[in-house]
Design an enzyme around this catalytic site. Structure first.
Site, mmCIF file in Angstrom:
data_model
loop_
_atom_site.group_PDB
_atom_site.id
_atom_site.type_symbol
_atom_site.label_atom_id
_atom_site.label_comp_id
_atom_site.label_asym_id
_atom_site.label_seq_id
_atom_site.Cartn_x
_atom_site.Cartn_y
_atom_site.Cartn_z
ATOM 1 N N GLN A 208 0.699 -1.217 0.044
ATOM 2 C CA GLN A 208 -0.009 0.051 0.020
ATOM 3 C C GLN A 208 0.725 1.139 -0.084
ATOM 4 O O GLN A 208 0.186 2.413 -0.185
ATOM 5 C CB GLN A 208 -0.807 -0.306 1.387
ATOM 6 N N PHE A 239 -6.068 -3.871 3.568
ATOM 7 C CA PHE A 239 -6.547 -3.731 4.663
ATOM 8 C C PHE A 239 -5.644 -3.162 5.703
ATOM 9 O O PHE A 239 -5.869 -3.271 7.047
ATOM 10 C CB PHE A 239 -7.339 -4.972 5.534
ATOM 11 N N GLU A 243 0.558 -1.735 4.694
ATOM 12 C CA GLU A 243 1.173 -0.201 4.588
ATOM 13 C C GLU A 243 2.355 -0.222 5.074
ATOM 14 O O GLU A 243 3.384 0.291 4.408
ATOM 15 C CB GLU A 243 0.206 0.470 5.608
ATOM 16 N N ARG A 321 -5.634 8.114 17.084
ATOM 17 C CA ARG A 321 -7.074 7.941 16.142
ATOM 18 C C ARG A 321 -7.901 7.032 17.055
ATOM 19 O O ARG A 321 -9.258 7.638 17.034
ATOM 20 C CB ARG A 321 -6.877 7.212 14.997
ATOM 21 N N ARG A 353 -7.697 -1.677 8.970
ATOM 22 C CA ARG A 353 -8.700 -0.981 8.613
ATOM 23 C C ARG A 353 -9.426 -0.260 9.650
ATOM 24 O O ARG A 353 -10.104 -0.924 10.446
ATOM 25 C CB ARG A 353 -10.061 -1.772 7.720
ATOM 26 N N PHE A 355 -7.913 1.795 11.572
ATOM 27 C CA PHE A 355 -6.594 2.413 12.263
ATOM 28 C C PHE A 355 -6.650 3.110 13.892
ATOM 29 O O PHE A 355 -6.735 3.980 14.109
ATOM 30 C CB PHE A 355 -6.362 3.673 11.333
ATOM 31 N N THR A 453 -3.940 11.362 10.388
ATOM 32 C CA THR A 453 -3.891 12.322 11.342
ATOM 33 C C THR A 453 -2.336 13.030 11.610
ATOM 34 O O THR A 453 -2.053 14.064 12.101
ATOM 35 C CB THR A 453 -3.953 11.592 12.898
ATOM 36 N N ALA A 522 -6.144 5.436 5.436
ATOM 37 C CA ALA A 522 -7.105 6.609 5.964
ATOM 38 C C ALA A 522 -8.420 6.812 5.293
ATOM 39 O O ALA A 522 -8.693 7.774 5.482
ATOM 40 C CB ALA A 522 -6.111 7.912 6.268
ATOM 41 N N GLU A 723 -13.049 2.720 5.271
ATOM 42 C CA GLU A 723 -12.912 2.199 6.683
ATOM 43 C C GLU A 723 -14.289 2.369 7.499
ATOM 44 O O GLU A 723 -14.681 1.391 8.392
ATOM 45 C CB GLU A 723 -11.892 3.103 7.432
#
Length: 771
Positions: A208, A239, A243, A321, A353, A355, A453, A522, A723
């Site tokens: 990702q 998902f 990342e 988050r 997903r 986060f 964020t 995100a 998400e």
């Protein structure tokens, strides 16, 4: 940017329910993933050797049997890393290979490179490893006892929480344990590293975040970032699990390819993938809520503690988050939210997903149910009473004003359309009849902030070429993992140029086309990359508009692109003809686009600011039925009303809502991660880790899109969808609690942790009967 009046274009593709661009390829097997790329001549295959235990010092690592195994070409360790021995994405605290000690069971110790994949896998099991076992901390509770945290506790606070709690009419306290979740992407971690001229390297990777892979590979090889090119056409699911988690294995493949000057492919076995990669953070949540006699919250003291693992990875923004979503859709007048980021001797948990948002929401939703039970009221009454207001009672715990609140209207509409009140009354009557089955129903809302964020990540780039026949080459920094990003951005570009969608060619994401990209995460993939592509298209439209005016003599300020033509309302030319004219007039037919999200500003140290551009909203009603003898249950019916603004592609958005809900349902019901007392993951295959199957889908599953538009002026007034739907499944957990409460006395609510496996449900039913 040209004024909108000069670039008006007829909408032809946007808002249409078009199929995913790879839909036919997915079902026919023709969509090409990394493992489907024809292997270059002399390709080698790699497999990491994992630590059998941890934590502890490495007393012996005998790799002679590995090197002597049939087909083995090389074995790499930390000594073979010419540059920085690190794959930590933010804090450099995660080695490619450990040097003196291991931090967790399953940590990669070395890499086997062999002539074929099976030879590499078999050889990796032959290492003689001796770990001097040290006392480890594997759970949140033990980490809290030891004070072992990645950094000091973080707080968000407003008002005098203690005094308001002390004077409140009632005070409700409780806790909930929320399990982690494996990403279980259909395509596992895989990279193919191919040496080029000099020290250049091309990596085909299922990631990702191509730019992060590019940077970490370059640092490990001690070469400039420009020497590494990463390409991603598609992933078989991500998902959040690709990342940061793709980077270690891409780095390993790159190290081998660079050292041996041969292509190297690394595709993890499913068991190794589940053992060696991070999961959704498991949480312990505690709450103390002060309410008036009608259940209106006066103050909330919430404590969150998560298992982060041995290194930082993305735990800081994930837990930030979680804190920022501990209010969900509710106004908390006086509030204190404390977050502990626990360091444990387990694999570092990572993005998934939502986060952190889902875990934060679970705590406040448990509190809402507990308040309702204590006061003898319908939980929906308590939820409605505490929703954010419009123009008042609209300040979040982090001092962001909620300006786009549609939660009250959305909840009211869903409650009416799903016939919630009558169904609840019928269920209450059903449960009083003393049958062996109990039913439950719940309606829960979702308010989810859209943007990274980490403010600097809210940027994107795109590249568009127009060829002489009028066909369009589209490239941007977003990655496609099945979520429909590529088709949505192509729809936007096609509409900007007024062309049929088939004139826009979607191309693989490559770091040598669009540099310095952010992860596709995100829920902001379309918001960011769609706007960047739109900017590139508008730059080219301005050039073509000028060309049209010069050729036709038009004086009009309004030039329209529609139906494959360019017109001022009086004179019309085919799009491809204006393109050809521009080429011969030496007008550039290539342009980049760039976008940065406006308005956002976030201070993570203070826990204050505007971290999100806007919120996505939704609500769901779930109905369940439990067998009180076994604890087994089924989700009988689900009704969803979800806010995606003005949908760019209703077919894709509905698919995302359905898939997100089912994945969230799995997290909260059947997907249980089991570790032994030494931190070894025991559920590392489909035989022991249960994801939802087709049979788990509710028999009645109704999904509708809420009629709304994004007040922030986003792309075509659309909203993100990736998400937020996952958290709609919280209604399933609440419905299970309602069903269990039907076996107990009035005003009693079960302490049901997540996932709510049949075993946990049965234990809660036993407690209900004891009450």
């Amino acid at each position: 940017m040209p004024d909108d009046t000069t670039i008006a274009a007829k909408t032809a593709s946007v808002r249409r329910p078009l199929a995913h661009d790879s839909a036919a390829g997915h079902v026919s097997g023709l969509a090409r993933y990394v493992d489907d790329i024809p292997e270059p001549p002399a390709t080698l295959h790699a497999c990491p050797g994992l630590s059998p235990a941890g934590p502890g010092a490495i007393r012996a690592l005998d790799l002679a049997p590995v090197r002597a195994a049939p087909g083995v070409v090389a074995v790499l360790t930390a000594e073979d890393v010419p540059g920085e021995n690190n794959v930590g994405p933010v804090v450099h605290d995660e080695p490619v290979f450990p040097e003196r000690s291991v931090d967790f069971a399953g940590q990669p110790l070395f890499l086997v490179v062999a002539e074929d994949r099976m030879a590499a896998r078999m050889a990796a099991r032959l290492a003689q490893v001796e770990i001097e076992a040290a006392d480890g901390i594997y759970t949140v509770d033990k980490a809290l006892e030891a004070g072992l945290e990645l950094h000091p506790p973080t707080k968000m606070a407003r008002g005098d929480v203690e005094s308001v709690l002390a004077t409140a009419a009632d005070r409700i306290e409780g806790e909930i344990r929320i399990g982690g979740q494996d990403h279980f992407y259909l395509e596992g971690q895989v990279s193919l590293a191919v040496p080029q001229e000099g020290d250049d390297l091309t990596i085909y990777c299922s990631t990702q975040h191509p730019s992060e892979v590019q940077m970490l590979v370059a640092h490990a090889l001690d070469v400039p970032i420009v020497a590494v090119t990463v390409e991603v056409r598609r992933m078989g699911g991500g998902f959040g699990g690709k990342e940061t988690q793709a980077a270690p294995f891409a780095v390993m493949a790159a190290l081998a390819a660079s050292k041996l000057r041969r292509p190297v492919k690394l595709r993890l076995d499913r068991d190794d993938d589940m053992i060696a990669t991070g999961k959704r953070h498991d949480f312990l949540g505690r709450y103390s809520i002060g309410v008036d006699d009608q259940g209106l919250i006066q103050a909330a003291d919430i404590t969150l503690a998560s298992r982060c693992g041995f290194s930082h990875d993305l735990s800081r923004p994930i837990n930030d988050r979680a804190m920022a979503h501990s209010d969900n859709a509710y106004f908390l007048p006086a509030v204190r939210i404390t977050s502990h980021r626990c360091k444990t001797h387990t694999v570092s948990n990572t993005a998934f997903r939502g986060f952190g948002g889902p875990q934060g929401m679970m705590v406040i939703e448990r509190a809402m149910d507990a308040i309702a039970a204590k006061l003898g009221k319908d939980p929906l009454t308590i939820r409605r009473r505490n929703l954010y207001g419009i123009g008042e009672r609209n300040l979040t715990p982090y001092d962001m004003t909620v300006e786009d609140n549609v939660a009250p209207a959305l909840v009211d509409q869903l409650a009416a359309e799903a016939n919630y009140a009558d169904r609840r009354a019928e269920i209450v009557a059903f449960n009083r009849n003393g049958r062996l089955t109990k039913r439950g129903i719940a309606l829960t809302p979702v308010k989810f902030g859209i943007s990274f964020t980490n403010t600097f990540l809210n940027q994107a780039g795109a590249l568009i070429h127009i060829y002489r026949d009028g066909s369009i080459h589209l490239n941007h920094g977003g990655t496609e993992m099945g979520q429909g990003l590529f088709i949505k951005v192509a729809q936007i570009v096609a509409d900007e140029f007024g062309l049929p969608l088939d004139r826009v060619r979607i191309t693989a994401t490559r770091t040598d086309k669009v540099p310095n990209t952010s992860a596709t995460a995100a829920s902001a993939g379309t918001d960011l990359n769609g706007r960047a592509a739109q900017e590139a298209a508008r730059t080219l439209k301005a050039r073509l508009s000028d060309m049209f005016r010069r050729h036709t003599g038009s004086k009009s300020n309004i030039i329209r692109f529609a139906d494959g033509e360019i017109t001022d309302g009086h004179l019309t030319l085919p799009f491809f003809q204006v393109v050809s004219l521009a080429y011969f007039d030496r007008v550039s037919l290539s342009a980049t686009g760039y976008y940065r999200t406006p308005k956002i500003k976030w201070d993570p140290e203070a826990g204050k600011g505007r971290p999100f551009l806007y919120f996505g909203y939704g609500a769901s009603v779930s109905e369940v039925e439990i067998d009180t003898l076994t604890g087994e249950y089924e989700v009988r019916a689900v009704d969803i009303l979800h806010d995606v603004g003005r949908s760019l592609n209703p077919a894709v958005d509905l698919g995302q809502i359905e898939g997100g809900f089912i994945q969230g349902m799995g997290w909260l019901t059947c997907e249980e991660l089991v570790f032994d007392d030494r931190g070894n993951l025991k559920t590392h295959a489909p035989s022991t880790y249960k994801i939802p199957c087709a049979g788990d889908r509710p028999e009645r599953f109704s999904i509708r899109l809420f009629d709304n538009e994004n007040k922030e002026g986003n792309l075509y007034q659309s909203k993100a969808v990736g998400e937020p739907p996952l958290m709609l499944a919280i209604s399933v957990h609440s419905a299970l609690c309602h069903a269990i409460s039907g076996a107990g006395p009035d005003r009693w609510w079960p302490n049901l942790d997540a996932p709510a496996t049949p075993e946990r449900v049965l234990r809660a039913l036993t407690e209900a009967k004891a009450q």
